[in-house]
Design an enzyme around this catalytic site. Sequence first.
Site, PDB file in Angstrom:
ATOM      1  CE  LYS A  64      -4.048  -2.089   2.142  1.00  0.00           C
ATOM      2  NZ  LYS A  64      -5.128  -1.979   3.110  1.00  0.00           N
ATOM      3  CG  ASP A 100      -8.076   0.167   3.433  1.00  0.00           C
ATOM      4  OD1 ASP A 100      -8.884  -0.648   2.950  1.00  0.00           O
ATOM      5  OD2 ASP A 100      -6.842   0.079   3.285  1.00  0.00           O
TER       6      ASP A 100
HETATM    7  P1  NDP Z   1      -0.095  -4.289  12.003  1.00  0.00           P
HETATM    8  O1  NDP Z   1       0.814  -5.457  11.957  1.00  0.00           O
HETATM    9  O2  NDP Z   1       0.300  -3.020  11.356  1.00  0.00           O
HETATM   10  O3  NDP Z   1      -0.446  -3.971  13.576  1.00  0.00           O
HETATM   11  C1  NDP Z   1      -0.760  -4.980  14.482  1.00  0.00           C
HETATM   12  C2  NDP Z   1      -1.101  -4.387  15.855  1.00  0.00           C
HETATM   13  O4  NDP Z   1      -1.626  -5.459  16.633  1.00  0.00           O
HETATM   14  C3  NDP Z   1       0.076  -3.812  16.644  1.00  0.00           C
HETATM   15  O5  NDP Z   1      -0.350  -2.660  17.318  1.00  0.00           O
HETATM   16  C4  NDP Z   1       0.431  -4.936  17.629  1.00  0.00           C
HETATM   17  O6  NDP Z   1       0.940  -4.468  18.884  1.00  0.00           O
HETATM   18  C5  NDP Z   1      -0.941  -5.520  17.891  1.00  0.00           C
HETATM   19  N1  NDP Z   1      -0.909  -6.929  18.297  1.00  0.00           N
HETATM   20  C6  NDP Z   1      -0.526  -7.994  17.580  1.00  0.00           C
HETATM   21  N2  NDP Z   1      -0.703  -9.135  18.278  1.00  0.00           N
HETATM   22  C7  NDP Z   1      -1.221  -8.766  19.478  1.00  0.00           C
HETATM   23  C8  NDP Z   1      -1.613  -9.492  20.645  1.00  0.00           C
HETATM   24  N3  NDP Z   1      -1.529 -10.814  20.713  1.00  0.00           N
HETATM   25  N4  NDP Z   1      -2.115  -8.788  21.692  1.00  0.00           N
HETATM   26  C9  NDP Z   1      -2.231  -7.448  21.618  1.00  0.00           C
HETATM   27  N5  NDP Z   1      -1.852  -6.702  20.559  1.00  0.00           N
HETATM   28  C10 NDP Z   1      -1.347  -7.362  19.494  1.00  0.00           C
HETATM   29  O7  NDP Z   1      -1.484  -4.827  11.413  1.00  0.00           O
HETATM   30  P2  NDP Z   1      -2.601  -4.074  10.497  1.00  0.00           P
HETATM   31  O8  NDP Z   1      -2.968  -2.778  11.112  1.00  0.00           O
HETATM   32  O9  NDP Z   1      -2.181  -4.108   9.075  1.00  0.00           O
HETATM   33  O10 NDP Z   1      -3.822  -5.111  10.623  1.00  0.00           O
HETATM   34  C11 NDP Z   1      -4.417  -5.332  11.875  1.00  0.00           C
HETATM   35  C12 NDP Z   1      -5.647  -6.227  11.745  1.00  0.00           C
HETATM   36  O11 NDP Z   1      -6.667  -5.593  10.977  1.00  0.00           O
HETATM   37  C13 NDP Z   1      -5.354  -7.559  11.059  1.00  0.00           C
HETATM   38  O12 NDP Z   1      -5.985  -8.564  11.816  1.00  0.00           O
HETATM   39  C14 NDP Z   1      -5.986  -7.410   9.687  1.00  0.00           C
HETATM   40  O13 NDP Z   1      -6.458  -8.655   9.215  1.00  0.00           O
HETATM   41  C15 NDP Z   1      -7.152  -6.473   9.982  1.00  0.00           C
HETATM   42  N6  NDP Z   1      -7.574  -5.661   8.807  1.00  0.00           N
HETATM   43  C16 NDP Z   1      -8.850  -5.751   8.357  1.00  0.00           C
HETATM   44  C17 NDP Z   1      -9.306  -4.989   7.285  1.00  0.00           C
HETATM   45  C18 NDP Z   1     -10.725  -5.124   6.811  1.00  0.00           C
HETATM   46  O14 NDP Z   1     -11.063  -4.667   5.717  1.00  0.00           O
HETATM   47  N7  NDP Z   1     -11.606  -5.683   7.597  1.00  0.00           N
HETATM   48  C19 NDP Z   1      -8.421  -4.048   6.577  1.00  0.00           C
HETATM   49  C20 NDP Z   1      -7.083  -3.995   7.135  1.00  0.00           C
HETATM   50  C21 NDP Z   1      -6.684  -4.796   8.215  1.00  0.00           C
HETATM   51  P3  NDP Z   1       2.538  -4.183  19.137  1.00  0.00           P
HETATM   52  O15 NDP Z   1       2.792  -2.794  18.611  1.00  0.00           O
HETATM   53  O16 NDP Z   1       2.688  -4.300  20.594  1.00  0.00           O
HETATM   54  O17 NDP Z   1       3.283  -5.244  18.362  1.00  0.00           O
END
Ligand code: NDP
Length: 264
Positions: A64, A100
């Site tokens: 993206k 988005d």
């Molecule tokens: P990123 O990898 O950019 O961010 C992930 C975030 O999740 C971080 O803040 C991380 O925290 C946190 N995290 C991961 N694992 C855990 C855990 N076990 N407990 C608590 N916090 C956790 O991901 P994206 O923003 O790209 O995507 C996030 C979610 O959104 C995904 O599940 C994706 O599938 C979904 N999504 C859905 C869309 C839709 O159209 N419905 C569109 C885009 C995304 P830390 O900083 O501490 O690592």
Amino acid sequence: MKKLFAIFGDPVSHSRSPLMHNCVFKHLDYPACYTRVHLKDGTKLKETFFALGLSGANITVPHKEAAYTACDEVRGFATKVGVVNTIINENGRLIGYNTDADGFMFAIKEFGDKKNILILGAGGTAKALAARFLQDGIKVTVLNRSKNRLSYFKELGCKCYSWEDFKISKYDLVVNTTSAGLKDEELPAPKNIIESLLDNTSYVADAIYGKTTPFLKLAHKKNIICKDGADMLLGQGILANELFINYELKTKDIKTYMSKSFEL
Ligand code: NDP
């Protein structure tokens, strides 16, 4: 002539976008077809787009930001976040958009007026949503597992907490943008924090779709009105489809047939 659209990503085989857009084109007799392209190198996006003779495309993880760079012009909300998920071929020029965050706004419209939103997570999705909420004058709080990703949100003007220093308030909506619950059975924060959040919010949303996460299960148990990420996916898809076909079809009809694709 039939127009061709595609989604670029790595991986891309799991994407529901071809089904969503083709369902609209087929049922509304629109002369277009939508396919998927597994693109490993994001810098090859522009040349691949033109080599395939595409009229438009969606871009998913991890390209993206590369899509933003590839565009000749970026319009609307995408200019704010530097992230593009929809590109259009406008007379040989690549025009970039981001549907988005607006897709998410579309998804939560039925929750009515929102003044205070808490975002769980601080990744890419959280960034786009926080910027979009602030644009509408909504107060935004971000709660993330680790502290290091919070500085971006502080600069934007959000209230920021990690699990250790979190202080509860009342929220209209709590949104999970973490990947907790996607491939595991984890909650996005310790259970005591999640319980108190759920006791202090009117609505709940999760970006994850295709399954009921432990977070949504807990919200259901407390009889809170919730939605999973399917409507967010639908919202961004409807807005992208309108850009693809230059608003030639009615939004209502696009919504009807794109929604049907979720039953397939
Ligand atoms: P990123 O990898 O950019 O961010 C992930 C975030 O999740 C971080 O803040 C991380 O925290 C946190 N995290 C991961 N694992 C855990 C855990 N076990 N407990 C608590 N916090 C956790 O991901 P994206 O923003 O790209 O995507 C996030 C979610 O959104 C995904 O599940 C994706 O599938 C979904 N999504 C859905 C869309 C839709 O159209 N419905 C569109 C885009 C995304 P830390 O900083 O501490 O690592």
